[in-house]
Design an enzyme around this catalytic site. Structure first.
Site, PDB file in Angstrom:
ATOM      1  N   SER A 295      -4.912  21.765   6.967  1.00 34.78           N
ATOM      2  CA  SER A 295      -3.758  22.150   7.560  1.00 34.78           C
ATOM      3  C   SER A 295      -2.280  22.179   6.898  1.00 34.78           C
ATOM      4  CB  SER A 295      -3.461  21.333   8.648  1.00 34.78           C
ATOM      5  OG  SER A 295      -2.413  20.733   8.562  1.00 34.78           O
ATOM      6  N   LYS A 296      -1.641  23.524   7.160  1.00 33.10           N
ATOM      7  CA  LYS A 296      -0.573  23.714   6.336  1.00 33.10           C
ATOM      8  C   LYS A 296       0.529  22.573   6.551  1.00 33.10           C
ATOM      9  CE  LYS A 296       2.679  27.726   6.768  1.00 33.10           C
ATOM     10  NZ  LYS A 296       2.525  29.061   7.271  1.00 33.10           N
ATOM     11  N   ARG A 297       0.545  22.297   7.721  1.00 32.35           N
ATOM     12  CA  ARG A 297       1.496  20.916   7.875  1.00 32.35           C
ATOM     13  C   ARG A 297       1.122  19.719   7.359  1.00 32.35           C
ATOM     14  NH1 ARG A 297       1.769  18.040  12.361  1.00 32.35           N
ATOM     15  NH2 ARG A 297       0.020  19.159  13.252  1.00 32.35           N
ATOM     16  N   LYS A 298      -0.164  19.327   7.458  1.00 29.98           N
ATOM     17  CA  LYS A 298      -0.606  18.207   6.933  1.00 29.98           C
ATOM     18  C   LYS A 298      -1.136  17.903   5.479  1.00 29.98           C
ATOM     19  CE  LYS A 298      -2.837  17.045  11.492  1.00 29.98           C
ATOM     20  NZ  LYS A 298      -4.066  16.914  11.941  1.00 29.98           N
TER      21      LYS A 298
END
Ligand code: GLU
Length: 551
Positions: A295-298
């Site tokens: 994930s891009k965020r994590k």
């Protein structure tokens, strides 16, 4: 209804070429049988991640192992997402990993005859085809406002129906001629929608180049093909572009599988033969007990910058991705360790059908193994490139001393010996491994396992005996004599027989010297380290260790 008149009213002429002309302007490519034309089609957001690299590598291999073409198309239909310099950054990032385009946006190539390669510059082509579809009664204007669409969606959600613009919900599909011209006269904004002829109760078998035989339900959604600003949607633009850029194989993420029915209908309504599609599985990682999508965020490791900053050997990243793309790649590299990896027979059909597990430890392994096969001169260049971009000022100054660094690399990489060492995993860690060779970055941790008196005695006696002209044998004899003098076993065998008779062994004496000279208990061959450091530095370090805590 006079559809020709309607088409003219909706899409004014503006010097559009008739659709057939484009077949002549962009003729089929002359290529040998089996050659694949593939493309990377990012939107210009500037963010290009590991998933893009994974896909780009599949595109590049599919094209270049078949004598085909790999091109770059920029899908910039969404103006809001555009970031300055994004296209150059995509090209640069991929180039860093050894992936180059043959043709396309910002690529200097004589092959660039299928452009423009920016979708915004292709508006006339799309509009010509939208106009054609209107004339054929296969596209119509829709004047629904956001609020109206929201109302439809709410009603469908409440009734647990599929959401979207279809069947009885496709309100503008049935507008009378009079109503349409009235809306136009009132300057109501409109989009153009596909008039779908599909039936969701009908299913067709479909061959996906990766997933194999799948079933595709017909589309019945009257999707938007041209937005109110006159710019097409992805669905429509990709159909036109992949046809006229003569793409043979579309490799894209599996998140597009759900749009496949729309795309099949669009190709059919446009009268184009669809390319083959290959939907790639997502990259996954193990997170605790479960597997999940990167994930891009994590996950910082999704960004390509992560690999450049950490200094993984770029070819290692590619080789590791190759093992994820075609699982027999690893076996092949073991069989042909000397071979250029480009000679591996990549096949799209061998790609995994579901989640590819991305494992940073494995990547590190591939990276250190690959680095260990290179020459110290090559690794010097690689590390220097990294220090220039990501290192600190000291690193950059150290790397001006090429000869000195190459000596260190010969030692760290074990190039003189029979077996290569795999100490350097990536540039960031490799550069730190060399810190103790420079006084301004030497940061010793004097964690000796003996009392101060013993340590000092070892250091002091060795300093007295030390002669930089000694070879390995003479050097070690001196370490042994210090050991014997201070009650340590000079021979390991003696120590093993009667450990209680000694304070320790010659290995302990060497460790004391090692900590003093390198700052830690782990290092390659100490005698060689001392000869690289030179007499002055070694003596200073032996003395500094004795002074520890006294300044
Ligand atoms: N512009 C689309 C994306 O960035 C491209 C999908 C495709 O390759 O067709 O996801």
């Amino acid at each position: 209804m006079d559809l020709n008149k309607l088409a003219d009213a909706l899409i004014p002429d503006e010097g559009l070429l008739p659709p057939e002309e484009y077949e002549i302007i962009f003729p089929p490519r002359e290529m040998k049988k089996g050659a694949e034309v593939t493309r990377l089609a990012p939107s210009p957001t500037g963010f290009i991640h590991l998933g893009n690299l994974y896909s780009a590598l599949a595109d590049e291999r599919a094209a270049h192992t078949t004598g085909g073409v790999f091109y770059l198309r920029i899908e910039d239909t969404d103006e809001k997402r555009k970031v300055e310099g994004a296209v150059e950054s995509v090209i640069r990032s991929l180039k860093y990993f050894g992936i180059n385009f043959d043709e396309g946006a910002e690529i200097d190539s004589p092959l660039n005859v299928y452009g423009p390669y920016y979708q915004r510059q292709r508006a006339k082509i799309y509009r010509s085809f939208v106009k054609k579809l209107i004339k054929e009664g296969r596209a119509y204007p829709c004047f629904c406002t956001e609020e109206e669409l929201e109302k439809i969606r709410a009603e469908q959600t409440e009734k647990k129906l599929v959401t979207g613009y279809y069947g009885a919900y496709a309100k503008c599909r049935g507008l009378s001629e009079e109503q349409i011209y009235k809306n136009l006269a009132e300057k109501k904004p409109y989009v153009i929608r596909l008039k779908s002829m599909g039936d969701v109760n009908v299913k067709h078998p479909f061959h996906d180049a990766i997933k194999g035989e799948i079933t595709v339900t017909e589309n019945d959604q009257d999707v938007v093909i041209l937005k109110s600003d006159g710019i097409p949607t992805y669905h429509f633009a990709h159909a036109i572009d992949d046809h006229f850029m003569r793409t043979t194989l579309v490799i894209r993420g599996e998140e597009w599988l759900s749009s496949l029915p729309i795309h099949i209908e669009l190709f059919s309504v446009l009268g184009f033969k669809p390319p083959r599609y290959a939907h790639t599985c997502s990259l996954m990682k193990v997170d605790g007990e479960t597997k999940r999508k990167l994930s891009k965020r994590k996950d910082p490791e999704l960004s390509l910058d992560y690999y450049r900053k950490a200094g993984y050997y770029p070819e290692a990243v590619i080789r590791y991705l190759m093992t994820l793309l075609n699982s027999d790649f690893e076996e092949w590299t073991l069989k042909f360790p000397q071979a250029d990896w480009h000679d591996f027979k990549f096949r799209i059909e061998k790609m995994g059908k579901s989640g590819a597990l991305f494992d940073l430890d494995k990547l590190s392994d591939v990276s250190k193994t690959l680095i260990s096969t290179k020459s110290p001169e090559d690794i010097y260049d690689f590390l220097k490139g990294w220090t220039d971009e990501f290192g600190n000022e000291k690193d950059r100054a150290h790397f001006e001393e090429r000869e000195y660094i190459i000596k260190i690399l010969n030692l760290i990489m074990g190039t003189g010996g029979k077996k290569r060492r795999k100490d350097i995993e990536r540039a960031e860690q490799g550069v730190r491994l060399m810190d103790y060779f420079f006084d301004d970055s030497f940061a010793p941790r004097y964690e000796f396992r003996f009392d101060r008196e013993t340590v000092d005695a070892v250091l002091e006696r060795f300093e007295r005996l030390y002669d930089p002209a000694d070879d390995n044998g003479a050097w070690f004899s001196k370490v042994k004599s210090v050991a014997a003098e201070l009650g340590f076993a000079a021979e390991m065998a003696d120590f093993k027989l009667r450990p209680e008779a000694y304070r320790g062994s010659v290995a302990d004496v060497a460790e004391i010297l090692r900590i003093a000279v390198t700052g830690s208990a782990n290092s390659p061959d100490l005698c060689t380290i001392m000869s690289i450091l030179g007499k002055e530095r070694c003596v200073a370090r032996l003395r500094a260790a004795r002074m520890r805590g006294k300044e």
